[in-house]
Design a protein around this motif. Sequence first.
Motif, PDB file in Angstrom:
ATOM      1  N   VAL A  40      -6.454   7.371   3.003  1.00 33.44           N
ATOM      2  CA  VAL A  40      -6.888   8.775   3.000  1.00 33.44           C
ATOM      3  C   VAL A  40      -8.316   8.877   2.465  1.00 33.44           C
ATOM      4  CG1 VAL A  40      -6.354  11.094   2.161  1.00 33.44           C
ATOM      5  CG2 VAL A  40      -4.491   9.474   2.615  1.00 33.44           C
ATOM      6  N   ASP A  41      -9.197   9.367   3.314  1.00 35.16           N
ATOM      7  CA  ASP A  41     -10.610   9.559   2.944  1.00 35.16           C
ATOM      8  C   ASP A  41     -11.026  10.861   3.637  1.00 35.16           C
ATOM      9  OD1 ASP A  41     -13.310   9.174   2.286  1.00 35.16           O
ATOM     10  OD2 ASP A  41     -13.209   7.021   2.598  1.00 35.16           O
ATOM     11  N   ASP A  42     -12.313  10.999   4.068  1.00 37.68           N
ATOM     12  CA  ASP A  42     -12.652  12.181   4.866  1.00 37.68           C
ATOM     13  C   ASP A  42     -11.776  12.210   6.115  1.00 37.68           C
ATOM     14  OD1 ASP A  42     -14.522  12.679   2.983  1.00 37.68           O
ATOM     15  OD2 ASP A  42     -16.216  11.896   4.145  1.00 37.68           O
ATOM     16  N   LYS A  43     -11.553  11.013   6.648  1.00 38.40           N
ATOM     17  CA  LYS A  43     -10.609  10.862   7.752  1.00 38.40           C
ATOM     18  C   LYS A  43      -9.344  10.191   7.219  1.00 38.40           C
ATOM     19  CE  LYS A  43     -13.520  11.987  11.154  1.00 38.40           C
ATOM     20  NZ  LYS A  43     -13.272  13.160  12.003  1.00 38.40           N
ATOM     21  N   VAL A  44      -8.246  10.395   7.932  1.00 36.30           N
ATOM     22  CA  VAL A  44      -6.968   9.787   7.527  1.00 36.30           C
ATOM     23  C   VAL A  44      -6.556   8.756   8.576  1.00 36.30           C
ATOM     24  CG1 VAL A  44      -4.517  10.194   7.079  1.00 36.30           C
ATOM     25  CG2 VAL A  44      -6.222  11.898   6.364  1.00 36.30           C
ATOM     26  N   ALA A  45      -6.323   7.539   8.118  1.00 38.62           N
ATOM     27  CA  ALA A  45      -5.859   6.487   9.028  1.00 38.62           C
ATOM     28  C   ALA A  45      -4.430   6.111   8.678  1.00 38.62           C
ATOM     29  CB  ALA A  45      -6.766   5.262   8.922  1.00 38.62           C
ATOM     30  N   LEU A  46      -3.612   5.971   9.714  1.00 39.50           N
ATOM     31  CA  LEU A  46      -2.224   5.523   9.554  1.00 39.50           C
ATOM     32  C   LEU A  46      -2.168   4.091  10.081  1.00 39.50           C
ATOM     33  CD1 LEU A  46       0.849   6.158   9.123  1.00 39.50           C
ATOM     34  CD2 LEU A  46       0.855   7.115  11.450  1.00 39.50           C
ATOM     35  N   ILE A  47      -1.648   3.175   9.267  1.00 43.86           N
ATOM     36  CA  ILE A  47      -1.628   1.777   9.699  1.00 43.86           C
ATOM     37  C   ILE A  47      -0.203   1.380  10.059  1.00 43.86           C
ATOM     38  CG2 ILE A  47      -2.181  -0.600   9.067  1.00 43.86           C
ATOM     39  CD1 ILE A  47      -4.386   0.548   7.296  1.00 43.86           C
TER      40      ILE A  47
END
Length: 401
Positions: A40-47
């Motif tokens: 979770v940052d400015d964008k959210v990545a799901l791994i």
Amino acid sequence: MHSKINDRISYVGVNDLRGRVFEGQWPLPHGVSYNSYLVVDDKVALIDTAAAGFADEFFFNIKAEIGDRKVDYLIVNHMEPDHSALMVPVREKWPDIRIVTNAKAAAMIKEFSGIDTDIILVKEGDTLPLGHCSLSFHMVPMVHWPETMVTWLEDEKTVFSGDAFGCFGAVCGDIRDYQSSLYKASSSFENAFEAFKGEMQRYYADIVGKYGAPVQAALRKLSGLEIKRICPTHGPVWEERIPQVVSLYDRMSRYDADHGVNIVYGSMYGNTAAAAQALSEALTARGIPNEMHDLVAEQGPSFAYAGTFRYDTLAVGSPTYNTDIFPAVRDFMHGVALRGVKGRRFASFGSYTWVGGGNKVLNSLAAEAGLEVLCDGYGFKSGYDPSKFDAAAFADLLANG
Ligand SMILES: Cc1cc2nc3c(=O)[nH]c(=O)nc-3n(C[C@H](O)[C@H](O)[C@H](O)COP(=O)(O)O)c2cc1C
Ligand SMILES: [Fe+2]
Ligand SMILES: [Fe+2]
């Protein structure tokens, strides 16, 4: 189960405590976890996602961690359906999501789910900025499929390693190794690690065991990184036990094993089984570590493969069966050959009633698999009796080579 691993990384995977088997065949006495992570940052990545049947829990976990924020990227490290089954509902939930993966995985995504749009293709070393931190991608083909890659989060010194460093066994309480309630409940940290270690050996032996050389290549690639956290797709997140799990993987992928005997057998009426027990007792009396696997009682070769990776010597027992060997034992020997197991000593034993021949079949299968056959085998006629089966001599041979 969901939890914050730190300010940036959350765990949003699921525990499968009811499934009887993994990949349709490997028993799950302690369950298994399908791990998925959010960065979770400015964008959210799901791994990665999870296995079919866990959508409700999976989306609940994500919501519990990020509320109504949307997920911007889905990183696909590995396309085996235990991690990719929920890609379609993920796209339905966040229609603007971009899938980030490599070209080989993209072809599989189309084949499995029909999805072929909104995919960002990445190559070795490419990066994806998320705001303050960024992810980079590194190909590790055949660990465990040809398309497999790992994702590196430099800012947290964290590798999302896919199946590598994964193990069977659901994780309770907290996904981090030192926090898991399995660790806390056990009499010592070491004891709990030993339990996971056994399930890691079994996971490796059953699923990744054939790919020793690609695992070695992947380990060389990772060796330049200062890793503080390993987030695999199954089992605990490793923080405290990184040197131990990396060294375990290194040894297993080199087929390096401890001195000891893995006794594996099938038996219809208990005579070959009785010989296996006598052998185990004789080995223990000589201080030789050993373990016994009844292929029928254990419902297949899963645990027996793990023992094959643990010990340098394999003693396989089978009754002669229609001038051949017991089917479950043949299946096990085939699996040992497929896994390219190297540097193992081998001996056969078993009961027969008319002309026998089981040991001969076992020895030739072992020789074809590249094992060092130590003797003609300890066959005996019909009912088990210590006078027909010289467990002491057999144990001496296995102990000394
Ligand atoms: C279906 C079947 C097939 C068998 N085929 C053979 C054979 O081809 N040659 C032989 O010597 N004994 C054969 N036997 C005899 C078994 O090898 C013998 O009964 C042995 O003691 C069984 O060992 P166990 O008690 O470990 O199951 C066969 C037995 C069964 C039930
Ligand atoms: Fe896999
Ligand atoms: Fe997996």
